[in-house]
Every structure is written in structure tokens, then in C-alpha cells.
Design an enzyme around this catalytic site. Structure first.
Site, PDB file in Angstrom:
ATOM      1  N   ASP A  23       0.818  -1.219   0.000  1.00 54.33           N
ATOM      2  CA  ASP A  23       0.000   0.000   0.000  1.00 54.33           C
ATOM      3  C   ASP A  23       0.846   1.261   0.000  1.00 54.33           C
ATOM      4  O   ASP A  23       1.963   1.287   0.506  1.00 54.33           O
ATOM      5  CB  ASP A  23      -0.927  -0.023   1.229  1.00 54.33           C
ATOM      6  CG  ASP A  23      -2.073   0.964   1.092  1.00 54.33           C
ATOM      7  OD1 ASP A  23      -2.443   1.280  -0.057  1.00 54.33           O
ATOM      8  OD2 ASP A  23      -2.583   1.421   2.126  1.00 54.33           O
ATOM      9  N   HIS A  40       2.116   3.354  -9.080  1.00 58.70           N
ATOM     10  CA  HIS A  40       1.952   1.919  -9.377  1.00 58.70           C
ATOM     11  C   HIS A  40       3.142   1.412 -10.197  1.00 58.70           C
ATOM     12  O   HIS A  40       3.655   0.333  -9.957  1.00 58.70           O
ATOM     13  CB  HIS A  40       0.637   1.659 -10.102  1.00 58.70           C
ATOM     14  CG  HIS A  40      -0.581   2.028  -9.301  1.00 58.70           C
ATOM     15  ND1 HIS A  40      -0.736   1.654  -7.985  1.00 58.70           N
ATOM     16  CD2 HIS A  40      -1.699   2.744  -9.617  1.00 58.70           C
ATOM     17  CE1 HIS A  40      -1.897   2.133  -7.532  1.00 58.70           C
ATOM     18  NE2 HIS A  40      -2.485   2.799  -8.500  1.00 58.70           N
ATOM     19  N   LEU A 134      10.511 -20.692  -4.641  1.00 58.54           N
ATOM     20  CA  LEU A 134       9.461 -19.846  -4.063  1.00 58.54           C
ATOM     21  C   LEU A 134       8.149 -19.986  -4.834  1.00 58.54           C
ATOM     22  O   LEU A 134       8.156 -19.982  -6.064  1.00 58.54           O
ATOM     23  CB  LEU A 134       9.931 -18.378  -4.132  1.00 58.54           C
ATOM     24  CG  LEU A 134       8.893 -17.304  -3.806  1.00 58.54           C
ATOM     25  CD1 LEU A 134       8.618 -17.266  -2.311  1.00 58.54           C
ATOM     26  CD2 LEU A 134       9.367 -15.936  -4.296  1.00 58.54           C
TER      27      LEU A 134
HETATM   28  C1  IPE Z   1      -5.381  -2.808  -0.199  1.00 58.24           C
HETATM   29  O1  IPE Z   1      -5.059  -1.466  -0.334  1.00 58.24           O
HETATM   30  C2  IPE Z   1      -5.356  -3.483  -1.534  1.00 58.24           C
HETATM   31  C3  IPE Z   1      -4.050  -3.607  -2.188  1.00 58.24           C
HETATM   32  C4  IPE Z   1      -2.907  -3.226  -1.693  1.00 58.24           C
HETATM   33  C5  IPE Z   1      -4.072  -4.239  -3.484  1.00 58.24           C
HETATM   34  P1  IPE Z   1      -6.183  -0.326  -0.437  1.00 58.24           P
HETATM   35  O2  IPE Z   1      -5.477   0.956  -0.586  1.00 58.24           O
HETATM   36  O3  IPE Z   1      -7.164  -0.664  -1.505  1.00 58.24           O
HETATM   37  O4  IPE Z   1      -6.900  -0.435   0.975  1.00 58.24           O
HETATM   38  P2  IPE Z   1      -7.889   0.560   1.707  1.00 58.24           P
HETATM   39  O5  IPE Z   1      -9.040   0.782   0.789  1.00 58.24           O
HETATM   40  O6  IPE Z   1      -7.148   1.818   1.983  1.00 58.24           O
HETATM   41  O7  IPE Z   1      -8.263  -0.141   2.967  1.00 58.24           O
HETATM   42  C1  IPE Z   2      -1.736   0.175  -3.339  1.00 59.81           C
HETATM   43  O1  IPE Z   2      -1.488   1.534  -3.337  1.00 59.81           O
HETATM   44  C2  IPE Z   2      -1.919  -0.393  -4.713  1.00 59.81           C
HETATM   45  C3  IPE Z   2      -3.288  -0.824  -5.032  1.00 59.81           C
HETATM   46  C4  IPE Z   2      -4.302  -0.751  -4.218  1.00 59.81           C
HETATM   47  C5  IPE Z   2      -3.517  -1.334  -6.373  1.00 59.81           C
HETATM   48  P1  IPE Z   2      -2.671   2.588  -3.360  1.00 59.81           P
HETATM   49  O2  IPE Z   2      -3.030   2.852  -4.779  1.00 59.81           O
HETATM   50  O3  IPE Z   2      -3.771   2.143  -2.503  1.00 59.81           O
HETATM   51  O4  IPE Z   2      -1.954   3.858  -2.740  1.00 59.81           O
HETATM   52  P2  IPE Z   2      -2.575   4.861  -1.660  1.00 59.81           P
HETATM   53  O5  IPE Z   2      -2.997   4.033  -0.490  1.00 59.81           O
HETATM   54  O6  IPE Z   2      -3.718   5.555  -2.307  1.00 59.81           O
HETATM   55  O7  IPE Z   2      -1.444   5.767  -1.340  1.00 59.81           O
HETATM   56 MG    MG Z   3      -4.124   2.350  -0.510  1.00 63.49          MG
END
Ligand code: IPE
Ligand code: IPE
Ligand code: MG
Length: 250
Positions: A23, A40, A134
Site C-alpha cells: 500500500d 503503481h 518460491l
Molecule cells: C489494499 O489497499 C489493496 C491492495 C494493496 C491491493 P487499499 O489501498 O485498496 O486499501 P484501503 O481501501 O485503503 O483499505
Molecule cells: C496500493 O497503493 C496499490 C493498489 C491498491 C492497487 P494505493 O493505490 O492504494 O496507494 P494509496 O494508499 O492511495 O497511497
Molecule cells: Mg491504498
């Protein structure tokens, strides 16, 4: 080859299954004054580092939360960008994974992915299916509640057809019907980005996982040394599984 920093951990006592909630990509990008998709893209380097280090250290299972069921609710431009990135990354990285004896798997509602992504993924899974190093599991269009529901439905069908008796449904039976199948439960669950939540990840499988929330690292900055630090922290913890401290020490 020794991974730098490897001496900080006991390689004879590694977590068998590490799960990661990758995240913070969007916030990382915003810090650079860039679009979310830029974050990303930069997350890929962190994925590569993490997979490489896990394989080098001898971790058996690594499950990466790549796209959640709930992530479909993001703006279409971002969803399309992530799916595109998935296609290009899988096709670029599978040869290297194969060379490193990594077995690729996917869990989630794979049918809901775009055709091209599904095809790339299946090709990668087929190519690497006999690898013995792995096991890298990508959670795609995945959620823990989705997983528990699909396992329940599969079990109900078996009971209806007489293949399974209600009394024979054990925790083991249930686990085996989850998308993770025979994968052992999660030992260490790492979340970058500063939020302290599970976000519908491996709910059943993380029942006794050690949770590690990293407040100061957005996913694109995560590197081998951070994985090693996380494993070192895991090894400092005492896992009691309901017993007393004295019981597990003896
Ligand atoms: C969780 O992250 C999903 C992934 C890392 C793929 P999110 O950014 O979607 O989670 P929330 O919505 O903040 O809980
Ligand atoms: C996690 O990073 C990746 C996915 C959920 C695909 P985020 O896109 O949720 O990044 P933040 O949490 O908004 O910074
Ligand atoms: Mg996120």
C-alpha cells in the site's frame, strides 16, 4: 549468493508464508507531484526486489495483494492503468521468475480480469508450474470474504452431491477449499503505507499471523533490506498460539 543484511536473520527459522499488502503507491506519487499511476509503475521495482529476496532467502510462499475486489471501485482510468501494468509486467518478468525456479500462482476472481491479463497470467502459471523454489501468489480481484464465500459454496455443492458429509467438514477441509488450497497459513503479514488494517485480505489464512504495519514506507520504496528487517522483527516476536509464554519456551 547472500542477500545483503542476511546475517541479521536466522535463515533456519524463516516464516513459511509471507503476505504483503503493498500500500501507498498513490501517496508516494502525490509526494512527487505525479499521477497515481506513476506510483503503481514504481511499485514494480519493490515487487521485483521482494520476490528476488524471498527466493534468495528460501521463503516458501509469498502472497502479494495486487488488486482487491474493492479496488474495482476506483476511477476507470486508474483501474485500466493497473490492468495494463499487470499485462506488461507479467510478460516482462515471467522469464526471470522461471529462471529463478519461482512457481507463479494467482488467487481471486480471475475470470473478472481483462482477457489479455488472464492469458498472460495463465501462460506464466503453466510455464512455471513444475518449479520447486518460491511460490509467488498474486492476489488479483481478491478479497478474504470472496474467498470464504467461494469455499463455502464449493463445500455445499459437495455435501449436496454426497461427496462430503457435514460432520466431515473440519478446519482442514475448509482451508483446502480456499483459493490458497494447500498453502500454509500466513506467518507474517506486512503492510506498508501507514494504515493499520487488513482491508479484506487473507482473513481466514491470517488468523494467527504476526502483523507488521510499516508507518514510514510507501510501497514503491520497499526494498530487500526492509524485508530482512521485517523478518528480523518477526523472529523477535513470541508466537504463543493461545499457550503461555512458559509453555512455548520449554
Ligand atoms: C489494499 O489497499 C489493496 C491492495 C494493496 C491491493 P487499499 O489501498 O485498496 O486499501 P484501503 O481501501 O485503503 O483499505
Ligand atoms: C496500493 O497503493 C496499490 C493498489 C491498491 C492497487 P494505493 O493505490 O492504494 O496507494 P494509496 O494508499 O492511495 O497511497
Ligand atoms: Mg491504498
Amino acid at each position: 549468493m547472500l542477500t545483503p543484511g542476511e546475517e541479521k536473520i536466522d535463515t533456519s527459522n524463516l516464516p513459511a508464508h509471507i503476505a504483503v499488502i503493498m500500500d501507498g503507491n498513490g501517496r508516494w506519487a502525490r509526494q512527487q507531484g505525479a499521477m497515481r499511476i506513476f506510483g503503481h509503475h514504481h511499485g514494480i521495482k519493490a515487487v521485483k526486489d521482494t520476490v528476488e529476496a524471498s527466493a534468495e532467502l528460501g521463503i516458501k510462499y509469498l502472497t502479494l495483494y495486487t488488486f482487491s475486489t474493492e479496488n474495482w471501485n476506483r476511477p476507470k482510468m486508474e483501474v485500466d492503468g493497473i490492468m495494463q501494468l499487470l499485462v506488461t509486467t507479467i510478460s516482462a518478468e515471467v522469464p526471470e521468475l522461471h529462471k529463478n525456479n519461482v512457481k507463479l500462482k494467482a488467487i481471486g476472481d480471475i475470470a473478472s480480469l481483462p482477457t489479455k491479463a488472464k492469458r498472460q497470467l495463465q501462460d506464466g502459471i503453466d510455464l512455471t508450474k513444475n518449479n520447486t523454489g518460491l511460490t509467488l501468489i498474486l492476489a488479483l480481484s481478491y478479497s478474504g470474504k470472496w474467498d470464504i464465500l467461494q469455499a463455502t459454496k464449493a463445500i455445499v455443492e459437495k455435501v449436496k452431491s454426497g461427496e462430503l458429509e457435514t460432520d466431515d467438514i473440519t478446519e482442514q477441509t475448509f482451508s483446502a477449499h480456499l483459493a490458497t488450497e494447500e498453502t500454509p497459513d500466513v506467518d507474517l503479514l506486512i503492510r506498508t503505507g501507514g494504515d493499520h488494517r487488513i482491508s479484506n485480505y487473507l482473513l481466514w489464512q491470517s488468523a494467527y499471523a504476526e502483523l507488521l504495519f510499516l508507518d514510514d514506507i510507501f510501497w514503491p520504496d520497499f526494498r530487500k533490506k526492509d524485508l530482512i528487517e521485517a523478518i528480523a522483527e518477526f523472529q523477535r516476536r513470541e508466537r504463543r498460539f493461545g499457550k503461555t509464554g512458559d509453555q512455548v519456551k520449554n
